[in-house]
Design a protein around this motif. Structure first.
Motif, short mmCIF file in Angstrom:
data_model
loop_
_atom_site.label_atom_id
_atom_site.label_comp_id
_atom_site.label_asym_id
_atom_site.label_seq_id
_atom_site.Cartn_x
_atom_site.Cartn_y
_atom_site.Cartn_z
N VAL A 128 46.09 -63.61 20.40
CA VAL A 128 47.30 -62.89 19.99
C VAL A 128 47.18 -62.60 18.50
CG1 VAL A 128 48.50 -65.10 19.67
CG2 VAL A 128 49.81 -62.97 19.78
N ALA A 129 47.56 -61.38 18.12
CA ALA A 129 47.52 -60.97 16.72
C ALA A 129 48.90 -60.50 16.31
CB ALA A 129 46.50 -59.87 16.49
N ALA A 130 49.27 -60.84 15.09
CA ALA A 130 50.51 -60.34 14.49
C ALA A 130 50.14 -59.31 13.43
CB ALA A 130 51.30 -61.48 13.87
N VAL A 131 50.81 -58.16 13.46
CA VAL A 131 50.55 -57.07 12.52
C VAL A 131 51.78 -56.89 11.65
CG1 VAL A 131 49.89 -54.66 12.27
CG2 VAL A 131 49.05 -55.98 14.23
N ALA A 132 51.56 -56.83 10.34
CA ALA A 132 52.68 -56.73 9.40
C ALA A 132 52.28 -55.86 8.22
CB ALA A 132 53.11 -58.12 8.93
N ASN A 133 53.24 -55.64 7.32
CA ASN A 133 52.93 -54.82 6.14
C ASN A 133 52.27 -55.62 5.03
OD1 ASN A 133 55.04 -56.23 4.98
ND2 ASN A 133 56.50 -54.53 5.12
N ASN A 134 52.07 -56.92 5.26
CA ASN A 134 51.27 -57.75 4.35
C ASN A 134 50.71 -58.92 5.16
OD1 ASN A 134 52.99 -60.40 3.66
ND2 ASN A 134 54.39 -58.64 3.81
N LYS A 155 61.53 -62.12 13.41
CA LYS A 155 62.43 -62.55 12.33
C LYS A 155 61.71 -62.61 10.97
CE LYS A 155 65.26 -65.34 15.46
NZ LYS A 155 65.72 -66.72 15.80
N ILE A 156 60.40 -62.51 10.99
CA ILE A 156 59.63 -62.58 9.75
C ILE A 156 59.71 -61.23 9.03
CG2 ILE A 156 57.37 -63.01 8.73
CD1 ILE A 156 58.57 -65.46 10.06
N PRO A 157 60.19 -61.19 7.79
CA PRO A 157 60.26 -59.91 7.05
C PRO A 157 58.87 -59.27 6.93
CG PRO A 157 61.51 -61.60 5.92
CD PRO A 157 60.76 -62.30 7.01
N GLY A 158 58.81 -57.99 7.20
CA GLY A 158 57.55 -57.27 7.12
C GLY A 158 56.79 -57.21 8.43
N TRP A 194 50.40 -62.12 4.53
CA TRP A 194 51.18 -63.37 4.55
C TRP A 194 52.23 -63.31 5.65
CZ3 TRP A 194 50.78 -68.16 3.02
CH2 TRP A 194 51.91 -68.97 2.98
N ALA A 195 52.91 -62.18 5.77
CA ALA A 195 53.91 -62.04 6.83
C ALA A 195 53.26 -62.13 8.20
CB ALA A 195 54.65 -60.71 6.67
N ALA A 196 52.10 -61.51 8.36
CA ALA A 196 51.41 -61.56 9.65
C ALA A 196 51.04 -62.99 10.01
CB ALA A 196 50.17 -60.68 9.60
N ASP A 197 50.57 -63.75 9.04
CA ASP A 197 50.17 -65.12 9.32
C ASP A 197 51.38 -66.00 9.60
OD1 ASP A 197 47.96 -66.93 9.59
OD2 ASP A 197 48.66 -67.92 7.78
N ARG A 198 52.48 -65.78 8.87
CA ARG A 198 53.71 -66.54 9.15
C ARG A 198 54.22 -66.22 10.55
NH1 ARG A 198 53.07 -70.60 7.26
NH2 ARG A 198 50.98 -69.75 7.12
N ALA A 199 54.08 -64.97 10.96
CA ALA A 199 54.54 -64.58 12.29
C ALA A 199 53.73 -65.27 13.38
CB ALA A 199 54.45 -63.06 12.44
N ILE A 200 52.41 -65.40 13.16
CA ILE A 200 51.58 -66.12 14.12
C ILE A 200 52.07 -67.56 14.27
CG2 ILE A 200 49.30 -67.20 14.37
CD1 ILE A 200 49.16 -64.46 15.40
#
Length: 747
Positions: free
Chosen positions: A288-294, A274-277, A296-302
């Motif tokens: 566990v790692a979250a991968v995003a296009n920025n 649900k996190i944009p990006g 901040w989005a990756a960290d919010r996803a974690i």
């Protein structure tokens, strides 16, 4: 390349020869390994190579290869300055680049210090051979100048000789009648710039041995030259790992389990989506790692995933750490150092006793762990700040399932380290992510993760006993120190199953000399003993600026002050009476006391002193401190007198001492964490109670001129600060604080 390969080998003959026979018990295959290594420094168009250390362009620029990581300590200036001095270069034309991975640049002095327990049984020459053959390019333990100075001087001198030879051919004169200055070869009124001679000079052959410069004219050594990395750092053009941008790159944040044996059991992938990006979730058993296009989005996803890990066993809390340290004293311990007959001296005597403790200390570098990785066509490229690029490459290759030869490491300048970037978990994680995702990825640990999975300076305890004779002098001294076997742990973790290291660590015996390094007092004490009591409380520990000296000096110099108080002798005079065999340290102590206006440590003065010898250097610190009305420590003044032998650049030394004083002060007042159910309590910088600019004391640093061999400077100031402050607080309040951080106990 414009240089003659044959000339390059002859030029650097003395540094290429990695001598040493094969010792008993080592792998037989070592007998057929090469004893010489070729440089792999590359030249750009218009540049000529001069061995493994420098190249000169047709425009006269000189580029020096630096095999040590620039973490703010100034190696990108000091090391080129040594070369430029011997070369006779114009400082405005000198540049620097990181040296490529090559056994030529191995640092056996750092290896022997970091892995003392594993390598200590080897002869020195065998240590050098091992470091070269395993590619141990290491930055640490204040060894950069101490180990590489001679090689750098000879590299600069060899290039100078070749330039003089080329000019002499043009002038039809003896090359030994030529000299260099400010980027020119000179002979009487004749002058030729380096750039015009660079290509042909590279084809000359250097004599063996190469003559070093003599005299004081036109010397750069010892001058406060401006740092080469300052302009780029000021204008923002300096690239750090976080500045790397690759085509199609993505960003990752990570969450790892608590300390101990654990595994990932649940993540909420739907919440992350649900996190944009947000692009992808990658899991392993451990993280566990979250991968995003920025990022901040990756960290919010974690955070949104709310990862859950299996609860480790046993549970680690502050109480369990304290209990483990206490239990460590139950056994005999391992005697690491001794002199005289302490048992006879103590028998039936009145013994003075004190116990000290220090908490876990974090590295807390400004730049958290970060690495950018790109995996394509079976090859891996890494961009990261690392103090051990070869070890990072090895870990990344293993994670990606490829050979080390298919991994390229691009060392970046680091935003601080203090020992943290010897570790390479982030390189392995980034490599796995890049291979899994199929795109370049930049992994950055969040600050909380950097704290939760730091390799901490260990918590330790010291039980010190002493006997004073009728004249108030120390007749006997016993230091029993409980601390983890950090050296053994570091060797196992970083050298990853090397058979030679495994064999060394399997040798019988207990105790770890590196865990109690610095515990032997510098004072003339006829009867003493130093015991290590290994403590295991389940928390990974690692190298921290100053190593064990950061707590053994606190134990020693605090206890020395207590003994001076019992003897009724001024703390400076008490120390001076025992430093007859340590004239350099004695001079530091006298100088610091004079500069600081020492008042004898009288009650209410708020003054304290401490001194220490470390890495071939010596320091004394005088502190002025008091408790404020709201029971906070205010350090008003720090005065340091330093003797670190020959000084390449006094400004760099002053910067390192000033920074070390503040770093040590931060560790005295905070920079620590407790533990609750296997998780560090500190999550943010604000949790560390670090001193701010408003808290900074007045700092005075006096560098004592010395003709002794070059000593270390980057860690020198750290060990003596905490005991100097503790001693000052005792003078200010009448209360002895025996725990770090200060005021963390109930006294």
């Amino acid at each position: 390349m414009t240089a003659n390969p044959k000339a390059r080998i002859k030029l650097d003959r003395r540094t290429l020869l990695i001598g040493g026979g094969v010792g008993a018990g080592l792998v037989v295959a070592w007998a057929v390994w090469p004893r010489t290594y070729l440089p792999n420094l590359t030249a750009s168009p218009g540049e000529s190579l001069y061995g493994a250390w420098l190249k000169i362009g047709t425009d006269g620029h000189v580029t020096v290869a630096v095999p040590q990581a620039e973490m703010g300590q100034g190696v990108f200036t000091a090391m080129p300055q040594i070369v430029a001095d011997e070369l006779g270069a114009d400082w405005k034309m000198v540049g620097v680049e990181p040296a490529p991975l090559n056994p030529l640049y191995a640092n056996p002095l750092a290896a022997a210090t970091l892995f003392e327990l594993a390598l200590g049984s080897m002869p020195e020459q065998l240590q050098r051979t091992f470091a070269a053959r395993t590619g141990l390019m290491l930055t640490g333990c204040s060894t950069s100048i101490r180990y590489f100075e001679d090689q750098l001087r000879h590299a600069g001198a060899a290039a100078r000789v070749l330039l003089c030879k080329a000019a002499a051919r043009r002038w039809n004169t003896d090359w030994q009648a030529c000299g260099t200055a400010n980027g020119f070869v000179v002979h009487g009124n004749q002058r030729l710039p380096f750039g015009q001679l660079a290509a042909e000079a590279a084809d000359e052959e250097a004599p063996d041995p190469v003559p070093l410069r003599t005299g004081d004219d036109n010397r750069l050594y010892g001058q406060p030259l401006p740092r080469l990395d300052t302009p780029a750092k000021v204008d923002g053009s300096a690239n750090f790992a976080a500045d790397i941008r690759l085509p199609n790159m993505v960003y990752a944040s990570i969450r790892q389990g608590p300390v101990g044996t654990t595994e990932l059991v649940r993540v909420d992938r739907a919440a992350a989506d649900k996190i944009p990006g947000m692009l992808k979730v990658v899991t392993t058993r451990d993280w566990v790692a979250a991968v995003a296009n920025n990022w901040w989005a990756a960290d919010r996803a974690i955070e949104a995933m709310r990862p859950r890990f299996k609860v480790p066993d046993p549970v680690i809390n502050d109480d369990s750490i304290e209990e483990a340290l206490g239990k460590a004293f139950d056994g005999e311990g391992a005697r690491i150092a001794q002199a005289g007959d302490l048992a006879a001296e103590f028998r039936g005597a009145k013994i003075i006793f004190a116990e000290y403790r220090v908490g876990l200390a974090l590295h807390a570098a400004l730049e958290p762990m970060t690495c950018t990785a790109s995996f394509a066509d079976g090859k891996l490229a890494l961009w990261l700040p690392t103090q051990a690029p070869g070890l990072a490459r090895r870990a990344a290759a293993l994670a990606a399932g490829i050979g080390e030869g298919r991994v390229t490491v691009h060392p970046m300048m680091g935003g601080g380290s203090f020992g943290a970037k010897l570790e390479h978990d982030v390189a392995a994680q980034a490599a796995l992510l890049a291979k899994e995702i199929g795109r370049p990825v930049q992994l950055t640990w969040p600050r909380g993760e950097d704290f939760r999975h730091d390799r901490y300076r260990p918590a330790a305890a010291g039980r010190l006993s002493a006997k004073l004779n009728e004249r108030g002098q120390i007749a006997g001294w016993l230091a029993k120190i409980a601390a983890p076997e950090t050296g053994r742990e570091l060797a196992r973790r970083l050298l990853g199953g090397d058979p030679v290291i495994a064999a060394s660590l399997a040798l019988p015996g207990n105790g770890d000399p590196s865990a109690i390094a610095g515990a032997t007092p510098p004072y003339a004490i006829a009867n003493y003993a130093i015991d290590h009591h290994p403590a295991d409380y389940g928390i990974p520990t690692g190298y921290w600026r100053g190593g064990a000296h950061s707590y053994t000096a606190f134990f020693t110099e605090s206890f020395i002050d207590e003994l001076a108080h019992v003897a009724g002798i001024d703390a400076v005079a008490f120390r001076m009476a025992m430093l007859g065999q340590q004239p350099r340290l004695a001079r530091c102590l006298q100088t610091a006391a004079q500069l600081g206006g020492w008042q004898g440590g009288t009650p209410g003065s708020g003054q304290g002193v401490a001194c220490h010898s470390f890495r071939g250097s010596h320091i004394a610190v005088m502190a002025e401190a008091h408790l404020t009305g709201d029971r906070k420590i205010q350090v008003d003044r720090l005065v340091a007198a330093v003797d670190c032998g020959r000084v390449v650049n006094p400004e760099l030394v002053a910067q390192q001492i000033e920074g070390g004083l503040i770093f040590g002060m931060a560790a005295a007042l905070g920079a620590s964490t407790g533990f609750t159910e296997n998780v560090a309590d500190a999550r943010e910088i604000a949790d560390l109670a670090l001193p701010t600019l408003a808290d900074a004391p007045d700092v005075t640093v006096e560098i004592i001129r010395s003709g002794s061999d070059t000593g270390g400077a980057s860690e020198l100031a750290v060990p003596a600060v905490a005991p100097a402050i503790a001693n000052a607080l005792q003078a200010a309040t009448g209360v002895r604080f025996r725990r770090l951080p200060l005021l963390s106990d109930a006294e």
